[in-house]
Every structure is written in C-alpha cells, then in structure tokens.
Design a protein around this motif. Sequence first.
Motif, mmCIF file in Angstrom:
data_model
loop_
_atom_site.group_PDB
_atom_site.id
_atom_site.type_symbol
_atom_site.label_atom_id
_atom_site.label_comp_id
_atom_site.label_asym_id
_atom_site.label_seq_id
_atom_site.Cartn_x
_atom_site.Cartn_y
_atom_site.Cartn_z
ATOM 1 N N ILE A 235 0.850 -1.217 0.000
ATOM 2 C CA ILE A 235 0.000 0.000 0.000
ATOM 3 C C ILE A 235 0.867 1.241 0.000
ATOM 4 C CG2 ILE A 235 -1.646 1.325 1.410
ATOM 5 C CD1 ILE A 235 -2.265 -1.543 2.568
ATOM 6 N N GLN A 236 0.459 2.205 -0.840
ATOM 7 C CA GLN A 236 1.163 3.490 -0.843
ATOM 8 C C GLN A 236 0.303 4.499 -0.075
ATOM 9 O OE1 GLN A 236 2.277 4.901 -4.678
ATOM 10 N NE2 GLN A 236 3.541 6.530 -3.811
ATOM 11 N N LEU A 237 0.884 5.122 0.932
ATOM 12 C CA LEU A 237 0.129 6.089 1.746
ATOM 13 C C LEU A 237 0.369 7.513 1.262
ATOM 14 C CD1 LEU A 237 0.871 4.807 5.383
ATOM 15 C CD2 LEU A 237 -1.211 4.477 4.039
ATOM 16 N N GLU A 337 -9.521 0.763 8.703
ATOM 17 C CA GLU A 337 -9.136 -0.337 7.813
ATOM 18 C C GLU A 337 -8.918 0.183 6.397
ATOM 19 O OE1 GLU A 337 -10.395 -4.928 8.013
ATOM 20 O OE2 GLU A 337 -12.008 -3.568 7.439
ATOM 21 N N VAL A 338 -7.983 -0.435 5.691
ATOM 22 C CA VAL A 338 -7.749 -0.062 4.294
ATOM 23 C C VAL A 338 -8.753 -0.831 3.431
ATOM 24 C CG1 VAL A 338 -6.085 -0.125 2.405
ATOM 25 C CG2 VAL A 338 -5.296 0.254 4.750
ATOM 26 N N GLY A 340 -10.353 -3.018 0.788
ATOM 27 C CA GLY A 340 -9.761 -4.020 -0.113
ATOM 28 C C GLY A 340 -8.712 -4.896 0.564
ATOM 29 N N ILE A 341 -8.263 -4.520 1.766
ATOM 30 C CA ILE A 341 -7.304 -5.388 2.483
ATOM 31 C C ILE A 341 -7.840 -5.622 3.884
ATOM 32 C CG2 ILE A 341 -4.907 -5.811 3.135
ATOM 33 C CD1 ILE A 341 -4.071 -3.739 1.180
ATOM 34 N N LYS A 342 -8.663 -6.621 4.007
ATOM 35 C CA LYS A 342 -9.301 -6.895 5.300
ATOM 36 C C LYS A 342 -8.227 -7.134 6.364
ATOM 37 C CE LYS A 342 -13.118 -9.665 7.067
ATOM 38 N NZ LYS A 342 -12.688 -9.266 8.367
ATOM 39 N N GLY A 343 -8.425 -6.504 7.501
ATOM 40 C CA GLY A 343 -7.519 -6.743 8.625
ATOM 41 C C GLY A 343 -6.280 -5.872 8.636
ATOM 42 N N PHE A 344 -6.088 -5.023 7.621
ATOM 43 C CA PHE A 344 -4.919 -4.131 7.672
ATOM 44 C C PHE A 344 -5.392 -2.771 8.157
ATOM 45 C CE2 PHE A 344 -1.383 -1.520 5.898
ATOM 46 C CZ PHE A 344 -0.391 -2.101 6.669
ATOM 47 N N ILE A 345 -4.988 -2.426 9.371
ATOM 48 C CA ILE A 345 -5.548 -1.236 10.033
ATOM 49 C C ILE A 345 -4.477 -0.163 10.198
ATOM 50 C CG2 ILE A 345 -6.552 -0.446 12.221
ATOM 51 C CD1 ILE A 345 -8.008 -3.181 12.194
#
Length: 402
Positions: A235-237, A337-338, A340-345
């Motif tokens: 992921i790009q922030l 949460e992001v 499209g990416i479950k569990g990435f907080i």
Amino acid sequence: MWWMRHDRMWNTRDLKDRYDVVIIGGGVHGLATAYYLAKRGVTNVAVLDKGYLGGGASGRNTAIIRSNYRTPEGVTFYDESVKLYEQLSIELGYNVFFSQQGHLSTAHTESAISGLQVRAEVNKLMGVDSRVIGPEEIKKLVPSIDISTRPRYPILAALYHPPGGIIRHDAVVWAYAREADRLGISIFPFTEAVSIGRSNGSVSSVQTSRGEIKTGTVVNATAGFCSTVAKLAGIQLPVITHPLQAFVTEPLTPFLDCVLVSATLHVYVSQTDRGELVIGSEIDPYSSYSTRSTLPFLESTASHTLELFPCLRHVRVLRQWAGICDMTPDYSPIMGEVPGIKGFILDVGWGTYGFKAGPVAGKRIAELIATGKTPKVIEPFSITRFWEDRLVGEKAAAAVSH
Ligand code: PYC
C-alpha cells in the motif's frame, strides 16, 4: 524489602506462531491499542517494535497535550484524548505527570488573530475551553514574556487554552506497556516486521526478524516509518516523512508555567518539572528519515525564542535531538481499515501531533478491532477521504509545522 524490588515493567515472552492481532510499533499508539484491546478481553496480541519501546516519535516529541484544533472533527477527537490523559495516572497506576498548566498560541499579525478567533469559536462550540486574550492578560500568565513593540513581530493576542499542558512522555509509554503486559499482551522490542503476507483480500501473516506470525489483523502504528511498513503490505500512503527537531536547556528556577507557542516565530517553549526549557520548531523543510540535529535549526530557534524571552540570552543548551513525522496533505491522521485489504488497520499520518492523540487513537482502534465497527469519532479520518474529497484541514492548528 519492597523498596529494593526490581520488578520488570513488562515480561519477555516467547514469540508464538499465531496471534489474533499483531501491532507494529511499540510507541504510545501501539501500546495504548494493546492495552485497550486487553481491557476488552482481546489478549492474544503481539506488539512488535524494531527498537526499544517508545524510542521513536513517542520519546522524541515535546510532550504537549491540547485539544484547541480548528475543525469540529479534530476538536472532538483530541478533546477525548485530553480527557483520557486526565485519568491516565489513576487508571494505569503510574504517575504520568500531566501538568494542565494552560497553553497559549500567540498571534503577531491581524490575520493570525482572525485564525485564532475561528479556532476559539469552534472550540467553544464543541465544549472546549479556549478564548482569545490580549497582551496584558498574556503578561499576567507569563510575566517574563516581552509584550513590548521591540520585537520585529510584537505579540498582539493569543489563544488561551487552559486544559492544555505537558506530560512525561516516557512515563505514558511505560505505563501503557506495563498495564498491557499485566493484562496478558505480549510485547516484543527489537523485533522488526520485514514483510506482510496477504491472501484472498486479507492480511494473513507478518514475517519478523524473529520468525513468522500468522494473523488476520495487523495494525500499522509506526509514525514516521508508516509508509515503509504500509509498503510491506503493498500500500502506498499519502504521507511524506520529515524530521522535526527540538532542544533542551540547562535547568532554570521555575518561571514559566504555561506552554507558549508562536506559529509566526516557528517556536514553542515549555518548562519541565526539573526546570529545563523544552524548545522546538517546525518540521525541517525536506523529506528525510534522518534523526540528526542541525546547527541552523538551533541558531534560528534560539534566536526566535529570544524574541519572546529576551531574559534567556545567557541560558545554555544541554542537548538537541530529532524525530521523524508522517505528514499528510491535510495535517490530519489516517485511521481505520484499508478498503480491499481486510484486517490491515492504519493508525498513521500523525505528523507533529501524534503523542497527544495516543489514548484516544488506541482506545478507538481497539474498539474497531474488537467490534468490527468504525467508531464515529475516527470516521472522518478514514483513508477514503483522499479520494472522496472530504479532507479534514488542520494545518491552521498544527502548532508551527507550516
Ligand atoms: O501540535 O502542539 C502541537 C505540537 C507541539 C510541538 C509539535 N507539535
């Protein structure tokens, strides 16, 4: 004898191969999240830090606590944090030395006064104690300040925010770590996350310098390093990291019991319980992960401090340091949460104002994980705001970082 006991603040545990939650970042945000998760009964949690606990932004900030922000979303959020900080010593059984001595943001131009008036009105609407005061009242609160017309930018007014103050930042980190550990959380300093696995649209694992962990939930609470950790998950922030420097003087007889901030002069000053002055400025103008100190910063910040306090001209500087800050385009954090990416907080984008948000961010991220629902107070800070065109513009209220 009880006074000779050397109980460890937190335990060393073996790294297991599966946790329900892996928190990357052992600063105030990561440890507060762990503590509030444990309070909700979620204890199969690992907190990882590539260095020692609180060795990043949590140990490098100037420990200013306040909620005098510019937007209703920001004020509500930081006000909850101030209230949690007020109870923290009692809740965690550890003195975090929260000194609510009051916070003054000075204005040196007419347009700065208008900006402070807007903030005062928004603060009042949200139930936060802030008001604009004139030079005479400022002088009563800070007798040593120069309110004459001698400086190039004389002081015209200030936003006075009585609940603001300073805290012992190490104590906050240690207190959260100790309580989280007592409640069953596993804390792993010197354990680096080196990759994050994904499968079927969810996070699935974290590869660490000490082995692989399977997990369905990963929290990125790594402040200045958050974009490098997000990249591990692909992921790009919208975050750019900048250094932020500060310095501390020799201890002086107590003379300043109010936090003083001047955005025009790019300086903030407070006096610790030990008498040292803690002085900081804006972020360095270039992007970097360096934590080296520079002489130009020290020279310019010291000279701006003397505009406010000419009486300090013979005071010696003890040491200076730098931290790194994860700046977002609207000067507000990114939480949740992001898609499209479950569990990435994400608990990132803290810029120069992360420490003051530690308790509320930890509490609300823990709530999100435990319930699966995004708490209202953090909803405005979702990453989706950057493509939904609903930024939360806090630049005007970021002490001096502009
Ligand atoms: O936002 O209060 C603040 C602050 C002080 C120093 C850096 N940020």
